[in-house]
Design a protein around this motif. Sequence first.
Motif, mmCIF file in Angstrom:
data_model
loop_
_atom_site.group_PDB
_atom_site.id
_atom_site.type_symbol
_atom_site.label_atom_id
_atom_site.label_comp_id
_atom_site.label_asym_id
_atom_site.label_seq_id
_atom_site.Cartn_x
_atom_site.Cartn_y
_atom_site.Cartn_z
ATOM 1 N N GLY A 1 -1.354 16.022 14.586
ATOM 2 C CA GLY A 1 -2.035 14.823 14.546
ATOM 3 C C GLY A 1 -2.865 14.785 13.346
ATOM 4 N N ALA A 2 -3.373 15.604 12.561
ATOM 5 C CA ALA A 2 -3.933 16.137 10.863
ATOM 6 C C ALA A 2 -3.943 15.130 9.766
ATOM 7 C CB ALA A 2 -3.743 17.591 10.565
ATOM 8 N N TRP A 3 -3.019 14.554 9.790
ATOM 9 C CA TRP A 3 -3.203 13.096 9.293
ATOM 10 C C TRP A 3 -2.986 11.783 9.910
ATOM 11 C CZ3 TRP A 3 -3.855 12.763 4.079
ATOM 12 C CH2 TRP A 3 -3.975 14.229 3.603
ATOM 13 N N GLN A 4 -4.125 10.605 10.079
ATOM 14 C CA GLN A 4 -4.002 9.800 11.005
ATOM 15 C C GLN A 4 -4.251 8.211 10.093
ATOM 16 O OE1 GLN A 4 -7.066 10.465 13.837
ATOM 17 N NE2 GLN A 4 -6.208 11.701 14.342
ATOM 18 N N ALA A 5 -4.104 7.491 10.243
ATOM 19 C CA ALA A 5 -3.827 5.564 10.004
ATOM 20 C C ALA A 5 -4.984 5.472 9.052
ATOM 21 C CB ALA A 5 -3.128 4.865 10.134
ATOM 22 N N LYS A 6 -5.919 5.702 8.136
ATOM 23 C CA LYS A 6 -7.126 4.984 8.023
ATOM 24 C C LYS A 6 -7.315 3.458 8.147
ATOM 25 C CE LYS A 6 -10.593 5.549 4.434
ATOM 26 N NZ LYS A 6 -11.132 6.684 3.030
ATOM 27 N N LEU A 7 -5.976 2.826 7.039
ATOM 28 C CA LEU A 7 -6.141 1.788 7.118
ATOM 29 C C LEU A 7 -4.602 1.212 6.762
ATOM 30 C CD1 LEU A 7 -7.672 -1.571 6.147
ATOM 31 C CD2 LEU A 7 -7.036 -0.328 4.028
ATOM 32 N N ILE A 8 -3.980 -0.284 7.206
ATOM 33 C CA ILE A 8 -2.624 -0.309 7.501
ATOM 34 C C ILE A 8 -3.020 -2.017 7.061
ATOM 35 C CG2 ILE A 8 -0.785 -0.999 8.683
ATOM 36 C CD1 ILE A 8 -1.561 1.077 11.090
ATOM 37 N N GLY A 9 -1.572 -2.542 6.373
ATOM 38 C CA GLY A 9 -1.690 -3.189 5.576
ATOM 39 C C GLY A 9 -0.509 -3.576 5.039
ATOM 40 N N LEU A 10 -0.435 -4.503 3.964
ATOM 41 C CA LEU A 10 1.018 -5.211 3.265
ATOM 42 C C LEU A 10 0.745 -5.280 1.799
ATOM 43 C CD1 LEU A 10 0.842 -8.684 5.215
ATOM 44 C CD2 LEU A 10 3.026 -6.911 5.431
ATOM 45 N N ALA A 11 1.514 -4.693 1.340
ATOM 46 C CA ALA A 11 1.527 -4.711 -0.167
ATOM 47 C C ALA A 11 2.553 -5.502 -0.299
ATOM 48 C CB ALA A 11 2.276 -3.307 -0.327
ATOM 49 N N MET A 12 2.282 -6.372 -1.265
ATOM 50 C CA MET A 12 2.714 -7.792 -2.069
ATOM 51 C C MET A 12 3.139 -7.993 -3.390
ATOM 52 S SD MET A 12 1.443 -11.631 -2.577
ATOM 53 C CE MET A 12 2.462 -12.804 -2.834
ATOM 54 N N TYR A 13 4.870 -8.082 -3.657
ATOM 55 C CA TYR A 13 5.693 -7.978 -4.765
ATOM 56 C C TYR A 13 6.107 -9.486 -4.616
ATOM 57 C CZ TYR A 13 6.052 -3.563 -3.958
ATOM 58 O OH TYR A 13 5.635 -1.968 -3.756
ATOM 59 N N ALA A 14 5.526 -10.155 -6.443
ATOM 60 C CA ALA A 14 6.446 -11.356 -6.380
ATOM 61 C C ALA A 14 7.337 -10.772 -8.001
ATOM 62 C CB ALA A 14 4.934 -12.049 -7.229
ATOM 63 N N GLY A 15 7.988 -11.969 -7.872
ATOM 64 C CA GLY A 15 9.162 -11.826 -9.252
ATOM 65 C C GLY A 15 10.241 -11.543 -9.024
ATOM 66 N N GLY A 16 10.561 -10.681 -7.869
ATOM 67 C CA GLY A 16 12.221 -10.735 -8.023
ATOM 68 C C GLY A 16 13.170 -11.331 -7.749
ATOM 69 N N LYS A 17 13.906 -11.046 -8.236
ATOM 70 C CA LYS A 17 15.374 -12.053 -8.260
ATOM 71 C C LYS A 17 16.817 -11.500 -8.245
ATOM 72 C CE LYS A 17 16.145 -13.699 -12.937
ATOM 73 N NZ LYS A 17 16.917 -14.810 -13.219
ATOM 74 N N TRP A 18 17.173 -12.080 -7.170
ATOM 75 C CA TRP A 18 19.122 -11.272 -7.600
ATOM 76 C C TRP A 18 19.880 -12.555 -8.969
ATOM 77 C CZ3 TRP A 18 21.052 -11.992 -2.213
ATOM 78 C CH2 TRP A 18 20.462 -11.064 -1.508
ATOM 79 N N GLY A 19 20.910 -12.197 -8.997
ATOM 80 C CA GLY A 19 22.192 -13.183 -9.842
ATOM 81 C C GLY A 19 22.183 -12.258 -11.134
ATOM 82 N N ARG A 20 22.542 -13.605 -12.008
ATOM 83 C CA ARG A 20 23.485 -12.797 -13.304
ATOM 84 C C ARG A 20 22.652 -12.028 -13.710
ATOM 85 N NH1 ARG A 20 24.845 -18.326 -12.785
ATOM 86 N NH2 ARG A 20 27.353 -18.400 -13.062
ATOM 87 N N PHE A 21 21.239 -12.040 -13.702
ATOM 88 C CA PHE A 21 19.858 -11.778 -15.040
ATOM 89 C C PHE A 21 19.110 -11.122 -13.801
ATOM 90 C CE2 PHE A 21 21.114 -15.062 -17.833
ATOM 91 C CZ PHE A 21 22.680 -14.852 -18.445
ATOM 92 N N PRO A 22 19.385 -9.917 -13.021
ATOM 93 C CA PRO A 22 18.485 -9.588 -12.053
ATOM 94 C C PRO A 22 17.186 -9.340 -12.317
ATOM 95 C CG PRO A 22 19.938 -7.974 -12.242
ATOM 96 C CD PRO A 22 20.477 -9.190 -13.031
#
Length: 349
Positions: free
Chosen positions: A272-293
């Motif tokens: 337990g020498a490594w502990q969580a200092k901060l928990i949150g969310l990384a946000m990504y934008a602009g991804g897609k599938w399809g013909r031109f992923p």
Amino acid sequence: MSERETLEESKPEKPKIDARELKRGAYLRQRQKEMFCLRIKTPRGMLNPEQLAKLAELARTYGQGVVHLTARQGMEIPWVHQDNISLVKDDLEKSGLGISASGARVRTVVCCPGTRWCPWACIDALNLAEQIEKEFYGKEEFDLSLASIASAHPPSANTVGEVPLQEKEIERLGISPEIIEARTRNVVALPHKFRMSVSGCSNSCARAQENDIGFCGQVKPDWVKEKCNLCRACEGACPTEAIKVHPRKRVVSLDESKCIYCGLCILNCPNGAWQAKLIGLAMYAGGKWGRFPQLGKRIANFLNEKQALHAIRKTIEFYIKEAKRGERLANLLNRIGIDRLRQEIMEVA
């Protein structure tokens, strides 16, 4: 009346198919004439045993006894004749199910189980996905402020969100009542489909980088010297070699420029020498599938749930104001640069 006319009158009336509903919902035409594949909305990929049994029953009754699993945690029943579409739809609704959204609308949110049962997760992905679906799922129009729309769209006869025209001018231009109502409510339609996902950790099992907006749980580790015996378990577990153990100095260093906030050091430390200092969310934008992923880019770190929901609102508002009709968010960001969106998001981070 002839015998043929009598027989025609005695035939049950075929259920009517609403063309608009077919476009808005996932009623997918098959290559076979008059046959449809009906995609079922499965919120967050979760179904109870009764719903599974109902899908099996409907597939046997109206299809060919087959249910197909989609790439976005959905289920679909192929081989449904067009005359039976309304019957299947009614039966689904009685079981708490329905047809999935399609077209230029916010689609079903894909997510992993998160901390409900996955040992790698650091956030409750199911809970966030549920909040996102409650606010955004199925929407094709959004109310925006009059000021924000006016700045992005100069006045024209087709623009939604303007001050209502005088009655004579409305009559002269032949504008439909639906458009007038939309203007009054400052409603603007999405330019294209919009997909979102939530992953519980940086493993990104729900493919956060392949959606218009995606979130990944992340945890910032903090080393507690007093609990560390320098066993090197964390150093071996770190996938980016961000952690280095220095036995002579009896310290462990963390290079934050390499850290991807996956939390493997925390999971693998026996003391337990490594502990969580901060928990949150990384946000990504602009991804897609399809013909031109293409993969989306990270635009924010360590958002909380409230900030994440607000960031979605800001992104959709930005998308509606800036995109051309039929343009995906990815193409918009390629055209004008992701920094424009990042500035909008950083206001809430």
